[in-house]
Motif scaffolding. Sequence first.
Motif, PDB file in Angstrom:
ATOM      1  N   GLU A 198     -16.278   2.284   2.062  1.00  0.00           N
ATOM      2  CA  GLU A 198     -16.092   2.921   0.665  1.00  0.00           C
ATOM      3  C   GLU A 198     -16.511   1.769  -0.455  1.00  0.00           C
ATOM      4  OE1 GLU A 198     -11.627   1.877   0.371  1.00  0.00           O
ATOM      5  OE2 GLU A 198     -13.233   1.551   1.851  1.00  0.00           O
ATOM      6  N   ARG A 229      -6.710  -6.527  -2.239  1.00  0.00           N
ATOM      7  CA  ARG A 229      -8.312  -7.068  -2.110  1.00  0.00           C
ATOM      8  C   ARG A 229      -8.777  -8.200  -2.952  1.00  0.00           C
ATOM      9  NH1 ARG A 229     -10.772  -1.159  -3.215  1.00  0.00           N
ATOM     10  NH2 ARG A 229     -10.139  -0.204  -1.267  1.00  0.00           N
ATOM     11  N   TYR A 243     -10.199  -6.233   3.580  1.00  0.00           N
ATOM     12  CA  TYR A 243      -8.709  -5.968   3.308  1.00  0.00           C
ATOM     13  C   TYR A 243      -8.503  -4.486   3.965  1.00  0.00           C
ATOM     14  CZ  TYR A 243      -4.169  -4.463   1.452  1.00  0.00           C
ATOM     15  OH  TYR A 243      -2.999  -3.972   1.376  1.00  0.00           O
ATOM     16  N   ASN A 244      -7.528  -4.281   4.870  1.00  0.00           N
ATOM     17  CA  ASN A 244      -7.169  -2.956   5.389  1.00  0.00           C
ATOM     18  C   ASN A 244      -7.985  -2.708   6.402  1.00  0.00           C
ATOM     19  OD1 ASN A 244      -4.735  -1.909   4.466  1.00  0.00           O
ATOM     20  ND2 ASN A 244      -5.779  -0.247   3.174  1.00  0.00           N
TER      21      ASN A 244
HETATM   22  C1  NAG Z   1      -4.630   0.452   2.789  1.00  0.00           C
HETATM   23  O1  NAG Z   1      -4.231   1.311   3.877  1.00  0.00           O
HETATM   24  C2  NAG Z   1      -3.113   1.887   3.474  1.00  0.00           C
HETATM   25  C3  NAG Z   1      -2.439   2.654   4.803  1.00  0.00           C
HETATM   26  O2  NAG Z   1      -3.679   3.149   5.609  1.00  0.00           O
HETATM   27  C4  NAG Z   1      -3.427   2.778   2.303  1.00  0.00           C
HETATM   28  O3  NAG Z   1      -2.095   3.491   1.804  1.00  0.00           O
HETATM   29  C5  NAG Z   1      -3.858   1.858   1.024  1.00  0.00           C
HETATM   30  O4  NAG Z   1      -4.246   2.704  -0.036  1.00  0.00           O
HETATM   31  C6  NAG Z   1      -4.970   0.970   1.651  1.00  0.00           C
HETATM   32  N1  NAG Z   1      -5.579   0.120   0.436  1.00  0.00           N
HETATM   33  C7  NAG Z   1      -6.593   0.070   0.142  1.00  0.00           C
HETATM   34  C8  NAG Z   1      -6.572  -1.061  -1.025  1.00  0.00           C
HETATM   35  O5  NAG Z   1      -7.600   0.478   0.700  1.00  0.00           O
END
Ligand code: NAG
Length: 436
Positions: free
Chosen positions: A330, A408, A336-337
Amino acid sequence: MKMLVPLNRLRRRHNISSYLLTISFITFATLLYFEFEDFTCLLRRPLTAARLHLNNNEKEKEKGKVDYDNQMDLPFTIQKTNSSSSSSCDIFAGRWVYDEMARPFYAEQDCPYIQPQLTCQAHGRPDTGYQHWTWQPHACSLPSFNATLMWEMLRGKRMMYVGDSLNRGQFVSMVCLLHRVLPDNAKSWETFNGDSLTVFTAKEYNASIEFYWAPFLVESNSDNAVIHRITDRIVRAGSINKHAKHWKGVDILVFNTYLWWMTGQKMKILRGSFESEMRDITEMETEDAYRLALGRLVRWLEKNVDPDRTRVFFATMSPSHGRSEDWGGEAGGNCYNQTGPIEDASYWGPSTSKSMMRVLKEVFSASKTVPITVLNITQLSEYRKDAHTQIYKKQWNPLTPEQLANPRSYADCVHWCLPGLQDTWNQVLYAKLFFP
Ligand SMILES: *[C@@H]1O[C@H](CO)[C@@H](O)[C@H](O)[C@H]1NC(C)=O
Ligand SMILES: *[C@@H]1O[C@H](CO)[C@@H](O)[C@H](O)[C@H]1NC(C)=O
Ligand SMILES: *[C@@H]1O[C@H](CO)[C@@H](O)[C@H](O)[C@H]1NC(C)=O
Ligand SMILES: *[C@@H]1O[C@H](CO)[C@@H](O)[C@H](O)[C@H]1NC(C)=O
Ligand SMILES: *[C@@H]1O[C@H](CO)[C@@H](O)[C@H](O)[C@H]1NC(C)=O
């Protein structure tokens, strides 16, 4: 074809005492900042280490407890086996397979040598999947890593990693892979030479694994391991002896250099010395400056290294994952994540410059007398968007409310958690060491 000669023929030496296509400039500045953090932590170690080290060696000699000379050296190369006939198998071409049982090789908390910039679990990383991926070459399997065998091979020898913080990560990974088979009182970890040199010693084996800080390999104004320039980097591309004198006599050398060149600007090349009042500085395309520096490295190796007793490795560029759009993620995201590898087998991100890779290939293939084994870890690492430290590392400065609201914005998508990806880099090094 290169010939490798058993190391028991080799002379021994005792001389420890004399010792981005750019993502963006912002990413780069951030990287350098991380480097600084790493060293502020090293600074807290005792400064008398060099002296202690020498004394220990003297004592050992006096006691003469261990008769190293009667121990058989293992050759660098042992018989080829089915499992890794590298002549017919490109171990760098393969895929990642999830194996909950087989990986990691060690637990994060069992390796006290990992700097707090890389201990992701200790800093709250919620997932552990990144530790469990194992590299499966298409045409063969990697040999299983045997720490005792590696120490036998290193007996009476020095192995040194030379380069930037990514190479330091690989160095620490190797120490983590190997230290567990040694009793607590038979190993030490010391720093020397203004923190430029870190030495892990295995006393019973009279062997050491070392890291020497030289982010450009050649001389530069970023050579101070503690305080180095974030902007205005200048290299003396033809000048290597200041560093290389610390590598002389080392039996296994592992080099890297890449990220520091990738500033998005031309490189500033100094002719003459940093000390002189009048600085003769010219600007050069990054590729040309890289070619000059790598060429200097090769000339030094040809003059100073005996190919019968020394193995030389060069690790190719370590990729960054600073923009999730690059792999179809995206918009606005980064590493991050991320919890799993990229599945597109042809993925090659913009942080790794193909033209720099070409320079590397040209320069090393032109080396006639000293074989340089390229550890081509770039492609296998490209897939690992999940393996970076992200936000799970020691933060030296308090985070601002804006940063905290948007994790991020401060994710490190350059360095790698340990245990993790860099253990695989050492696994391929191990494979090339024993089965070239
Ligand atoms: C990271 O992952 C968590 C759980 O999957 C989600 O709640 C959160 O919005 C995500 N954050 C980003 C910055 O994508
Ligand atoms: C230890 O290894 C060094 C080479 O790294 C060698 O010069 C020295 O003689 C060795 N010491 C002993 C006691 O074997
Ligand atoms: C692998 O080793 C086995 C014996 O251990 C042998 O029978 C076989 O031919 C070998 N295969 C190859 C491809 O060398
Ligand atoms: C590892 O290497 C040592 C030393 O050569 C050997 O004794 C041992 O059996 C090996 N271990 C495995 C699991 O192969
Ligand atoms: C490393 O591998 C990539 C493909 O994965 C290839 O394009 C590149 O030329 C290789 N580099 C060297 C120095 O062999």
